[in-house]
Design a protein around this motif. Structure first.
Motif, mmCIF file in Angstrom:
data_model
loop_
_atom_site.group_PDB
_atom_site.id
_atom_site.type_symbol
_atom_site.label_atom_id
_atom_site.label_comp_id
_atom_site.label_asym_id
_atom_site.label_seq_id
_atom_site.Cartn_x
_atom_site.Cartn_y
_atom_site.Cartn_z
ATOM 1 N N ARG A 146 -9.041 57.404 42.734
ATOM 2 C CA ARG A 146 -9.693 56.334 41.976
ATOM 3 C C ARG A 146 -9.293 54.962 42.533
ATOM 4 O O ARG A 146 -10.108 54.032 42.566
ATOM 5 C CB ARG A 146 -9.321 56.435 40.495
ATOM 6 N N ILE A 147 -8.044 54.832 42.988
ATOM 7 C CA ILE A 147 -7.625 53.584 43.638
ATOM 8 C C ILE A 147 -8.378 53.407 44.945
ATOM 9 O O ILE A 147 -8.827 52.313 45.290
ATOM 10 C CB ILE A 147 -6.100 53.592 43.878
ATOM 11 N N HIS A 148 -8.535 54.529 45.676
ATOM 12 C CA HIS A 148 -9.293 54.497 46.939
ATOM 13 C C HIS A 148 -10.733 54.061 46.684
ATOM 14 O O HIS A 148 -11.329 53.349 47.502
ATOM 15 C CB HIS A 148 -9.256 55.878 47.592
ATOM 16 N N ASP A 149 -11.297 54.491 45.560
ATOM 17 C CA ASP A 149 -12.661 54.078 45.199
ATOM 18 C C ASP A 149 -12.746 52.557 45.048
ATOM 19 O O ASP A 149 -13.748 51.935 45.438
ATOM 20 C CB ASP A 149 -13.092 54.738 43.893
ATOM 21 N N GLU A 150 -11.697 51.936 44.462
ATOM 22 C CA GLU A 150 -11.656 50.476 44.332
ATOM 23 C C GLU A 150 -11.694 49.824 45.716
ATOM 24 O O GLU A 150 -12.371 48.817 45.937
ATOM 25 C CB GLU A 150 -10.382 50.034 43.610
ATOM 26 N N TRP A 151 -10.933 50.388 46.618
ATOM 27 C CA TRP A 151 -10.844 49.895 47.998
ATOM 28 C C TRP A 151 -12.208 49.984 48.683
ATOM 29 O O TRP A 151 -12.671 49.038 49.344
ATOM 30 C CB TRP A 151 -9.801 50.725 48.719
ATOM 31 N N GLU A 152 -12.861 51.126 48.503
ATOM 32 C CA GLU A 152 -14.160 51.350 49.143
ATOM 33 C C GLU A 152 -15.228 50.360 48.697
ATOM 34 O O GLU A 152 -16.117 49.992 49.473
ATOM 35 C CB GLU A 152 -14.655 52.770 48.835
ATOM 36 N N LYS A 153 -15.154 49.934 47.438
ATOM 37 C CA LYS A 153 -16.242 49.136 46.857
ATOM 38 C C LYS A 153 -16.496 47.839 47.621
ATOM 39 O O LYS A 153 -17.645 47.399 47.765
ATOM 40 C CB LYS A 153 -15.963 48.836 45.389
ATOM 41 N N PHE A 154 -15.441 47.225 48.133
ATOM 42 C CA PHE A 154 -15.620 45.987 48.885
ATOM 43 C C PHE A 154 -16.546 46.196 50.082
ATOM 44 O O PHE A 154 -17.354 45.328 50.416
ATOM 45 C CB PHE A 154 -14.262 45.466 49.377
ATOM 46 N N TYR A 155 -16.431 47.360 50.715
ATOM 47 C CA TYR A 155 -17.217 47.623 51.918
ATOM 48 C C TYR A 155 -18.574 48.231 51.590
ATOM 49 O O TYR A 155 -19.569 47.941 52.278
ATOM 50 C CB TYR A 155 -16.409 48.514 52.866
ATOM 51 N N ILE A 156 -18.633 49.055 50.545
ATOM 52 C CA ILE A 156 -19.918 49.597 50.104
ATOM 53 C C ILE A 156 -20.861 48.468 49.725
ATOM 54 O O ILE A 156 -22.060 48.473 50.066
ATOM 55 C CB ILE A 156 -19.726 50.561 48.910
ATOM 56 N N ASP A 157 -20.318 47.454 49.038
ATOM 57 C CA ASP A 157 -21.146 46.324 48.595
ATOM 58 C C ASP A 157 -21.621 45.451 49.742
ATOM 59 O O ASP A 157 -22.543 44.645 49.576
ATOM 60 C CB ASP A 157 -20.364 45.463 47.597
ATOM 61 N N HIS A 158 -20.990 45.576 50.898
ATOM 62 C CA HIS A 158 -21.357 44.734 52.043
ATOM 63 C C HIS A 158 -21.827 45.565 53.237
ATOM 64 O O HIS A 158 -21.788 45.106 54.384
ATOM 65 C CB HIS A 158 -20.175 43.845 52.435
ATOM 66 N N LEU A 159 -22.266 46.793 52.934
ATOM 67 C CA LEU A 159 -22.782 47.687 53.972
ATOM 68 C C LEU A 159 -24.275 47.459 54.186
ATOM 69 O O LEU A 159 -25.061 47.425 53.235
ATOM 70 C CB LEU A 159 -22.539 49.148 53.566
ATOM 71 N N ASP A 160 -24.671 47.298 55.433
ATOM 72 C CA ASP A 160 -26.085 47.214 55.798
ATOM 73 C C ASP A 160 -26.595 48.653 55.942
ATOM 74 O O ASP A 160 -26.429 49.278 56.988
ATOM 75 C CB ASP A 160 -26.222 46.446 57.121
ATOM 76 N N GLY A 218 -13.573 52.381 61.233
ATOM 77 C CA GLY A 218 -14.228 51.683 60.136
ATOM 78 C C GLY A 218 -13.254 51.433 59.005
ATOM 79 O O GLY A 218 -12.037 51.472 59.179
ATOM 80 N N ARG A 219 -13.771 51.195 57.821
ATOM 81 C CA ARG A 219 -12.949 50.975 56.639
ATOM 82 C C ARG A 219 -13.380 51.969 55.566
ATOM 83 O O ARG A 219 -14.466 52.562 55.660
ATOM 84 C CB ARG A 219 -13.128 49.549 56.104
ATOM 85 N N PRO A 220 -12.573 52.155 54.531
ATOM 86 C CA PRO A 220 -13.022 53.000 53.415
ATOM 87 C C PRO A 220 -14.340 52.446 52.855
ATOM 88 O O PRO A 220 -14.458 51.247 52.605
ATOM 89 C CB PRO A 220 -11.890 52.857 52.386
ATOM 90 N N GLY A 221 -15.321 53.320 52.710
ATOM 91 C CA GLY A 221 -16.599 52.872 52.164
ATOM 92 C C GLY A 221 -17.573 52.327 53.176
ATOM 93 O O GLY A 221 -18.619 51.775 52.820
#
Length: 364
Positions: A146-160, A218-221
């Motif tokens: 669940r912490i990893h999910d928080e980390w991923e969100k920054f990159y998911i939100d800025h993924l093309d 890459g990064r998480p997410g």
């Protein structure tokens, strides 16, 4: 001349509990020997003796490692012979594989008469403690995810996403070229695992004989697992055999694809299984640079650093629980080992070797 060796895991201590891929790993074999019996480390000892017996023959051997302690084996596959040997405690209580002959070998016969009741009584409380600790470990891994999910969100939100899909399509068109029309053979495994000593992977071993290796950074997410899922689906549609390697932390994610017929691997090469190109045929595919909005790392550096710190601490806590399990299990195994007749255990291994010889018309 010794044959090739492949190392991987059949199960994982994951965020969704103990997760097994044995039904896929063993599918399609002609014969599977199940080493049955509650005898502590005895089944691992039998598998180690079998590995030693077949060490110098020409078969390609798959060594399936135990997820808690990678130094222990819980399975062997003799690839060309289409024969598998598996610890019954690691697989199914009632094993069934369509089209495969299952031969159950009773290793419990190696226990000295009159000892088993005493051993079971002495280890009952320890077994219950181990079960409780596993539940605690899985809960801790889930919190870590669940912490990893928080980390991923920054990159998911800025993924093309359009660019990510384009990268996947371009890779498929360049590399996934079928050379004959057939039904694809798909096998699922784990390339790594969370062990009592921490994260461990066998990427170098699994890819060392392949002509082309794509190291995905890459990064998480940033879409690595999604890309692998799409490529696996596309490869199957094109009739290309595929080895799918699941993440040992989150089995719903994929970490690597190997296409044996194409001598090709593409894999997530970030921590905890970070590797770098080292020879001709290696290349990097950086999905952060190609598909994430420029400056994302810098824009959220402070928030990401805080999450990374919590993630690292939570993962270390989870691993520490596995370490406790290993320590207690060693006590249980020690009690059983004292009750095992070593000669009888060697006889179990010899029995398997002779049956394999008969099936393959060979001798060790």
């Amino acid at each position: 001349m010794a044959g090739l060796e492949k190392h991987y895991f059949g199960r994982g201590n994951t965020a969704v509990g103990l997760y097994t891929l044995y039904d896929s790993i063993l599918n399609g074999l002609d014969t599977v020997f199940v080493i049955d019996g509650r005898i502590g480390s005895g089944t691992s000892q039998v598998l180690a003796q079998l590995a030693a017996a077949w060490k110098d023959n020409g078969w390609t051997k798959h060594y399936i490692h135990e997820t808690l302690d990678s130094e222990q084996l819980e399975g062997i596959i003799l690839e060309e012979a289409r024969i598998g040997i598996v610890d019954g405690n690691a697989w199914s209580a009632d094993p069934v594989l369509e089209g495969t002959e299952i031969r159950v070998i009773d290793a419990a016969a190696a226990l000295r008469s009159g000892f088993i009741d005493d051993v079971e009584a002495r280890t009952k409380d320890l077994e219950q403690e181990i079960a409780a600790l596993y539940a605690k470990a899985y809960d801790s891994f889930l919190k870590t995810l669940r912490i990893h999910d928080e980390w991923e969100k920054f990159y998911i939100d800025h993924l093309d996403r359009e660019r990510a899909n384009q990268i996947t399509a371009e890779f498929a068109d360049e590399y996934l070229v079928p050379f004959r029309s057939k039904k694809a053979n798909v096998t699922r495994r784990f390339l790594g695992a969370a062990t009592w000593q921490g994260a461990l992977d066998y990427v170098p071993n699994l890819t060392e004989n392949l002509r082309t290796r794509i190291f995905v950074k890459g990064r998480p997410g940033s879409g690595k697992s999604t890309m692998f899922k799409k490529l696996a689906k596309e490869a199957e549609a094109r009739g290309i055999d595929t080895e799918i390697y699941h993440c040992g932390f989150d089995p719903n994610s994929l970490d690597m694809l190997i296409f044996p017929e194409l001598s090709l691997a593409i894999f997530d090469s970030t921590a905890p299984h970070e590797h770098f190109p080292s020879r001709e045929g290696d290349s990097i595919l950086d999905v952060y640079e190609l598909a994430i909005k420029e400056g994302t790392d810098e824009a959220f550096a402070e928030e990401i650093a805080e999450i990374r710190g919590r993630y690292s601490a939570s993962m270390k806590h989870s691993i520490s629980i596995l370490s406790d399990i290993k320590r207690i299990r060693d006590e249980v195994w020690s009690a059983y080992d004292a009750a095992v007749d070593p000669a009888a255990l060697r006889a179990v291994a010899t029995q398997v070797v002779r049956q394999v010889d008969a099936l393959t018309n060979s001798s060790v």
